[in-house]
Design an enzyme around this catalytic site. Structure first.
Site, PDB file in Angstrom:
ATOM      1  CE  LYS A  40      -4.028  -0.248   2.713  1.00 40.84           C
ATOM      2  NZ  LYS A  40      -4.628   0.060   4.020  1.00 40.84           N
ATOM      3  CB  THR A 126     -15.110   4.723  14.499  1.00 41.33           C
ATOM      4  OG1 THR A 126     -15.228   5.722  13.493  1.00 41.33           O
ATOM      5  CG2 THR A 126     -16.447   4.554  15.204  1.00 41.33           C
ATOM      6  CG  LEU A 265     -36.129  10.027   5.135  1.00 38.22           C
ATOM      7  CD1 LEU A 265     -37.328  10.967   5.091  1.00 38.22           C
ATOM      8  CD2 LEU A 265     -36.363   8.957   6.204  1.00 38.22           C
ATOM      9  CB  CYS A 275     -18.867   3.187   8.696  1.00 38.55           C
ATOM     10  SG  CYS A 275     -17.277   3.556   7.970  1.00 38.55           S
TER      11      CYS A 275
HETATM   12  C1  UGA Z   1     -20.956   6.601   6.998  1.00 41.63           C
HETATM   13  C2  UGA Z   1     -21.442   7.971   7.503  1.00 41.63           C
HETATM   14  O1  UGA Z   1     -22.414   8.501   6.588  1.00 41.63           O
HETATM   15  C3  UGA Z   1     -20.284   8.945   7.641  1.00 41.63           C
HETATM   16  O2  UGA Z   1     -20.731  10.170   8.188  1.00 41.63           O
HETATM   17  C4  UGA Z   1     -19.236   8.312   8.567  1.00 41.63           C
HETATM   18  O3  UGA Z   1     -18.092   9.154   8.711  1.00 41.63           O
HETATM   19  C5  UGA Z   1     -18.782   6.984   7.981  1.00 41.63           C
HETATM   20  O4  UGA Z   1     -19.931   6.118   7.867  1.00 41.63           O
HETATM   21  C6  UGA Z   1     -17.764   6.397   8.915  1.00 41.63           C
HETATM   22  O5  UGA Z   1     -18.136   6.079  10.058  1.00 41.63           O
HETATM   23  O6  UGA Z   1     -16.588   6.344   8.558  1.00 41.63           O
HETATM   24  P1  UGA Z   1     -20.303   5.641   4.582  1.00 41.63           P
HETATM   25  O7  UGA Z   1     -20.148   4.304   5.254  1.00 41.63           O
HETATM   26  O8  UGA Z   1     -19.266   6.111   3.634  1.00 41.63           O
HETATM   27  O9  UGA Z   1     -20.447   6.800   5.682  1.00 41.63           O
HETATM   28  O10 UGA Z   1     -21.670   5.546   3.764  1.00 41.63           O
HETATM   29  P2  UGA Z   1     -23.099   6.250   3.798  1.00 41.63           P
HETATM   30  O11 UGA Z   1     -23.172   7.258   2.758  1.00 41.63           O
HETATM   31  O12 UGA Z   1     -23.464   6.639   5.173  1.00 41.63           O
HETATM   32  O13 UGA Z   1     -24.015   5.018   3.342  1.00 41.63           O
HETATM   33  C7  UGA Z   1     -24.100   3.853   4.163  1.00 41.63           C
HETATM   34  C8  UGA Z   1     -25.049   2.850   3.562  1.00 41.63           C
HETATM   35  O14 UGA Z   1     -26.383   3.303   3.707  1.00 41.63           O
HETATM   36  C9  UGA Z   1     -24.858   2.562   2.066  1.00 41.63           C
HETATM   37  O15 UGA Z   1     -24.938   1.161   1.874  1.00 41.63           O
HETATM   38  C10 UGA Z   1     -26.003   3.286   1.412  1.00 41.63           C
HETATM   39  O16 UGA Z   1     -26.386   2.689   0.217  1.00 41.63           O
HETATM   40  C11 UGA Z   1     -27.088   3.160   2.476  1.00 41.63           C
HETATM   41  N1  UGA Z   1     -28.122   4.207   2.397  1.00 41.63           N
HETATM   42  C12 UGA Z   1     -27.794   5.509   2.538  1.00 41.63           C
HETATM   43  C13 UGA Z   1     -29.449   3.831   2.223  1.00 41.63           C
HETATM   44  O17 UGA Z   1     -29.780   2.625   2.119  1.00 41.63           O
HETATM   45  N2  UGA Z   1     -30.416   4.801   2.155  1.00 41.63           N
HETATM   46  C14 UGA Z   1     -30.098   6.122   2.287  1.00 41.63           C
HETATM   47  O18 UGA Z   1     -31.031   6.952   2.223  1.00 41.63           O
HETATM   48  C15 UGA Z   1     -28.766   6.482   2.477  1.00 41.63           C
END
Ligand code: UGA
Length: 450
Positions: A40, A126, A265, A275
């Site tokens: 990496k 985290t 939503l 995460c």
């Molecule tokens: C998440 C948090 O949003 C970040 O703020 C946080 O910093 C990060 O975890 C972390 O702890 O490092 P991330 O895992 O990149 O970020 O992804 P998200 O955008 O939160 O999406 C998570 C999951 O939820 C995805 O599978 C997405 O498809 C799903 N999702 C999201 C839904 O099913 N519906 C929604 O309306 C939004």
């Protein structure tokens, strides 16, 4: 560019650490990023990011060219740094809900011997509440000092994959957890971290100072809330399916209320990634250790709703195959846990694909970015680089990761590739009217047969 450019180390070069290191160099600081993974580090040093994050390759090339950003596997090389960011991963422990802190403690042990007396350690990983204090003692032991002689701020990260650079350079807020809020020592530590973030802070981004436990909890509380919001709308989706309602219309209507808000939503196959799933489980585990498990039992239901949506997707696909997957061809659009990422950790798309494969179907998976990672880590599935090949002869098409490529598909053009023109939208992001107009049967989670 900066009034005060600092010398920084970033320990751990996963999504968080790599993006952080590059962004800190972009802000004008001198950054050394360290990781135990030689491949990496060699890739980063050569200007190649070993994973996909939009814009990161370009910014890596740009910052490497300034000479301010270097990569190493040698922990001794961080000895000059005034500020050390701990960015290593905290995965779910095998067979348990709790977080595995092995890498965080290894980072502390590795850093201690090289820590300048005036250096500030900043924790970004985290972690379960109470880790910051433990880590401070651990670093102190490795440095041969008292805990009070180690400067440590807990500074959780809120970046989303796919928006890592934006979220690092212009976050919604900065959270600083300090040992003793209001003390002279805390003020000095806060001032030093303010120097590091001088550029974003100057644009008025809020910066909140609090004690260690609160700062650690802010991070997991935020992720627990986001996961709960997604599972809430997916629970409504289940109710809509039995009551004949439309969850997309429902989400739009409740989202207009500012107190609720329209974001997160999006009903569908639910959340995955490195995460949200592991963070809610680690939060429950930690609450249990603290004797506060009742407070978080609802998160078990959040997790269960999320799993049920995947199972429901499998059922809908089976229905579309007339009740049995045996001898059927299923095209799966999407492997990453979300679009604009090649991360497949706990991906709902791959989970659904594997369940259907195990039930006897021939499953072909397409993804614009995640196939190399998927092939390496989930080798049991048939991956196709070309969308045409994935669709060829399909009895049903499942839309499971909402890449723009899939939304841009011309349903009339791909109609001829499949055996049965049935699409099940697991993300509620395709346009039902366009697909139906092109002769497809359109099904979705939480929506009546449109
Ligand atoms: C998440 C948090 O949003 C970040 O703020 C946080 O910093 C990060 O975890 C972390 O702890 O490092 P991330 O895992 O990149 O970020 O992804 P998200 O955008 O939160 O999406 C998570 C999951 O939820 C995805 O599978 C997405 O498809 C799903 N999702 C999201 C839904 O099913 N519906 C929604 O309306 C939004």
């Amino acid at each position: 560019m900066l009034s005060v450019a600092r010398t920084i180390s970033v320990i751990g070069t996963g999504y968080l650490g790599a993006v952080h290191a590059v962004c800190m160099a972009q802000l004008g600081h001198t950054v050394i990023a360290v990781d135990v993974d030689e491949d990496k580090i060699a890739a980063f040093a050569a200007g190649r990011t070993p994973f996909y994050e939009p814009g990161l390759d370009e910014l890596l090339t740009e910052t490497l060219a300034t000479g301010r950003l270097t990569f190493t596997t040698d922990p001794a090389q961080v000895a000059d740094a005034e500020v050390h960011f701990i960015c290593v991963g905290t995965p779910q422990a095998p067979g348990e809900f709790r977080a595995d802190l092995t890498y965080v403690y290894a980072a502390a042990d590795g850093l201690g011997p090289y820590l300048r007396e005036d250096a500030l350690v900043v924790g970004k990983s985290t972690v379960p509440v109470a880790t910051a204090e433990r880590l401070r003692r651990r670093i102190a032991a490795a440095a041969g000092r008292e805990a009070e002689q180690v400067r440590l701020i807990w500074n959780p990260e809120f970046l989303r994959e796919g928006f890592g650079i934006e979220d690092t350079l212009t976050p919604d807020r900065f959270v600083y957890g300090v040992a003793e809020p209001g003390s002279a020592e805390a003020e000095a530590d806060v001032a030093l971290l303010d120097d590091v973030y001088a550029v974003p802070l100057a644009s008025g981004i809020p910066r909140l100072v609090m004690d260690y436990p609160t700062s650690e909890l802010v991070k997991v509380a935020a992720n627990a809330f986001l996961a709960t919001k997604i599972s809430f709308i997916n629970a409504m989706s289940e109710v809509c399916e039995t009551a004949g309602g439309d969850v997309v219309a429902l989400a739009k209507a409740i989202g207009h209320d500012d107190r609720i808000g329209a974001k997160f939503l999006g009903a569908g196959v639910g959340f995955g990634g490195g995460c949200l799933p592991k963070d809610i489980r680690a939060f429950m585990a930690r609450a249990g250790e603290l004797g506060a498990d009742q407070a978080l039992t609802f998160l078990r239901e959040v997790d269960a709703i999320n799993d049920r949506r995947r199972a429901r997707m499998v059922d809908l696909a089976r229905e579309a195959c007339n009740g049995s997957f045996i001898g059927k061809q299923v095209a799966v659009l999407g492997a990453a846990f979300k679009p604009n990422s090649d991360d497949i950790r706990d991906s709902p798309a791959l989970d659904v694909a594997e369940q259907i494969h195990a039930a006897g179907a021939q499953v072909r998976v397409h993804d614009p970015r995640a196939l190399p990672v998927a092939r390496a880590h989930r080798p049991g599935l048939d991956y196709r680089d070309s969308l045409e090949e994935a669709l060829a002869g399909a009895d049903v098409v499942l839309h499971l990761t909402e890449w723009q490529d899939y939304r841009d598909l011309d349903p009339a053009a791909v109609r001829g590739a499949v055996t049965n023109p049935v699409v099940i939208d697991g993300r509620n992001k395709l346009d039902p009217d366009r697909w139906k107009a092109a002769g497809w049967t359109y099904r979705a989670l939480g929506r009546p047969n449109l």
